[in-house]
Design a protein around this motif. Structure first.
Motif, short mmCIF file in Angstrom:
data_model
loop_
_atom_site.label_atom_id
_atom_site.label_comp_id
_atom_site.label_asym_id
_atom_site.label_seq_id
_atom_site.Cartn_x
_atom_site.Cartn_y
_atom_site.Cartn_z
N CYS A 104 68.80 55.44 5.65
CA CYS A 104 69.50 54.42 4.88
C CYS A 104 68.49 53.63 4.04
O CYS A 104 67.49 53.15 4.56
N SER A 105 68.78 53.52 2.75
CA SER A 105 67.91 52.80 1.83
C SER A 105 68.67 51.65 1.19
O SER A 105 69.88 51.76 0.96
N PRO A 106 67.98 50.56 0.85
CA PRO A 106 68.66 49.46 0.16
C PRO A 106 68.95 49.78 -1.30
O PRO A 106 69.67 49.05 -1.96
N ILE A 107 68.40 50.87 -1.79
CA ILE A 107 68.60 51.27 -3.18
C ILE A 107 69.59 52.43 -3.23
O ILE A 107 69.46 53.40 -2.48
N GLY A 108 70.60 52.31 -4.09
CA GLY A 108 71.52 53.42 -4.31
C GLY A 108 72.69 53.52 -3.36
O GLY A 108 73.29 54.58 -3.23
N MET A 109 73.04 52.43 -2.69
CA MET A 109 74.22 52.45 -1.84
C MET A 109 75.47 52.55 -2.71
O MET A 109 75.43 52.25 -3.90
N LYS A 110 76.57 52.90 -2.09
CA LYS A 110 77.85 53.02 -2.81
C LYS A 110 78.28 51.69 -3.42
O LYS A 110 78.99 51.66 -4.42
N HIS A 111 77.89 50.59 -2.81
CA HIS A 111 78.23 49.24 -3.28
C HIS A 111 76.95 48.42 -3.36
O HIS A 111 75.99 48.69 -2.64
N ASP A 112 76.94 47.42 -4.21
CA ASP A 112 75.80 46.52 -4.31
C ASP A 112 75.99 45.36 -3.34
O ASP A 112 76.55 44.33 -3.70
N PHE A 113 75.55 45.55 -2.12
CA PHE A 113 75.65 44.49 -1.10
C PHE A 113 74.48 43.52 -1.26
O PHE A 113 73.39 43.93 -1.68
N LEU A 114 74.72 42.26 -0.90
CA LEU A 114 73.61 41.31 -0.85
C LEU A 114 72.59 41.85 0.15
O LEU A 114 72.93 42.18 1.29
N THR A 115 71.35 41.96 -0.31
CA THR A 115 70.28 42.51 0.52
C THR A 115 69.26 41.42 0.78
O THR A 115 68.74 40.81 -0.15
N THR A 116 68.99 41.19 2.06
CA THR A 116 68.01 40.19 2.47
C THR A 116 66.83 40.91 3.11
O THR A 116 67.01 41.65 4.08
N ILE A 117 65.65 40.68 2.56
CA ILE A 117 64.43 41.26 3.11
C ILE A 117 63.70 40.16 3.86
O ILE A 117 63.57 39.03 3.36
N ASP A 118 63.24 40.49 5.06
CA ASP A 118 62.49 39.50 5.83
C ASP A 118 61.34 38.96 4.99
O ASP A 118 60.65 39.72 4.31
N ASP A 119 61.18 37.65 5.02
CA ASP A 119 60.19 37.03 4.15
C ASP A 119 58.75 37.45 4.43
O ASP A 119 57.87 37.23 3.61
N SER A 120 58.51 38.13 5.55
CA SER A 120 57.16 38.65 5.81
C SER A 120 56.74 39.68 4.75
O SER A 120 55.55 39.89 4.54
N ALA A 121 57.72 40.29 4.07
CA ALA A 121 57.41 41.27 3.02
C ALA A 121 56.59 40.64 1.90
O ALA A 121 55.81 41.32 1.23
N GLN A 122 56.77 39.34 1.72
CA GLN A 122 56.05 38.65 0.65
C GLN A 122 54.56 38.51 0.94
O GLN A 122 53.79 38.13 0.07
N ASN A 123 54.14 38.87 2.15
CA ASN A 123 52.72 38.87 2.51
C ASN A 123 52.02 40.14 2.04
O ASN A 123 50.81 40.25 2.17
N TYR A 124 52.78 41.10 1.54
CA TYR A 124 52.23 42.40 1.16
C TYR A 124 52.48 42.69 -0.32
O TYR A 124 53.53 42.33 -0.84
N GLU A 125 51.53 43.35 -0.95
CA GLU A 125 51.72 43.75 -2.35
C GLU A 125 52.80 44.81 -2.46
O GLU A 125 53.52 44.87 -3.45
N GLN A 126 52.90 45.67 -1.44
CA GLN A 126 53.88 46.74 -1.42
C GLN A 126 54.50 46.83 -0.04
O GLN A 126 53.84 46.51 0.96
N ILE A 127 55.76 47.27 0.01
CA ILE A 127 56.36 47.58 1.30
C ILE A 127 56.93 49.00 1.24
O ILE A 127 57.16 49.55 0.16
N ILE A 128 57.14 49.56 2.41
CA ILE A 128 57.61 50.93 2.54
C ILE A 128 58.99 50.89 3.19
O ILE A 128 59.21 50.15 4.15
N PHE A 129 59.91 51.70 2.66
CA PHE A 129 61.25 51.79 3.25
C PHE A 129 61.83 53.16 2.94
O PHE A 129 61.26 53.93 2.16
N SER A 130 62.96 53.47 3.54
CA SER A 130 63.56 54.79 3.39
C SER A 130 63.88 55.10 1.93
O SER A 130 64.35 54.26 1.18
N ALA A 131 63.64 56.36 1.58
CA ALA A 131 63.97 56.85 0.24
C ALA A 131 65.35 57.49 0.22
O ALA A 131 65.70 58.19 -0.72
N GLY A 132 66.15 57.25 1.27
CA GLY A 132 67.51 57.75 1.28
C GLY A 132 67.69 59.09 1.96
O GLY A 132 68.76 59.68 1.90
#
Length: 161
Positions: A104-132
């Motif tokens: 499951c990826s936050p990009i490309g879902m059937k609907h545009d749901f509000l997506t909340t990313i844990d604020d710890s992500a802001q400590n990194y230049e890049q984050i890694i998540f599922s490509a679907g």
């Protein structure tokens, strides 16, 4: 030699002219996100899992938390101004999002749901998540996430054991 996998998430990132690095791991010798992150040489704090919830109101919300953490349901509800949220059942995931559990990826879902990313992500230049797709991930600049995810916010929603 293995064939390179191109997912819909990668196609959307390409269309938006957002650069990314793709990573793939296939095998059955890992059992959770932390093990996958370690196998790929990633910091588990920088690798995120995508979780889908439903609020008491009936609305659905997407949350990303580091693979080493779990979703703090109370903090998640507060972040989206709901009384409570619960994880959706696995069988509801694909009809709702178009993705299967583990891919499951936050990009490309059937609907545009509000997506909340844990604020710890802001400590990194890049984050890694599922490509679907199960076993395939993308590493995207944190500063590019707002261009990739239509309804995005950051809030403290991770809970560590």
């Amino acid at each position: 030699m293995s064939k390179k996998v191109k997912t819909n998430v990668m196609r959307r990132l390409d269309q938006a002219k957002i650069s990314y690095q793709d990573q793939a791991y296939f095998g059955d010798d890992v059992h959770n996100g932390v093990e996958i992150a370690n196998k790929l040489g990633n910091d588990p704090q920088e690798q995120f899992k995508t979780l889908v919830t439903q609020a008491k109101s009936g609305d659905h919300y997407v949350f990303l938390v580091p693979v080493a953490a779990s979703l703090d349901l109370k903090a998640a509800a507060k972040a989206v101004n709901e009384k409570s949220v619960t994880m959706i059942k696995e069988k509801e995931l694909e009809p709702l999002t178009g993705y299967v559990h583990g891919g499951c990826s936050p990009i490309g879902m059937k609907h545009d749901f509000l997506t909340t990313i844990d604020d710890s992500a802001q400590n990194y230049e890049q984050i890694i998540f599922s490509a679907g797709k199960v076993g395939v991930s993308v590493k995207v600049a944190t500063s590019d996430l707002d261009a990739a995810i239509k309804k995005l916010q950051f809030a403290p929603v991770a809970q560590y054991k």
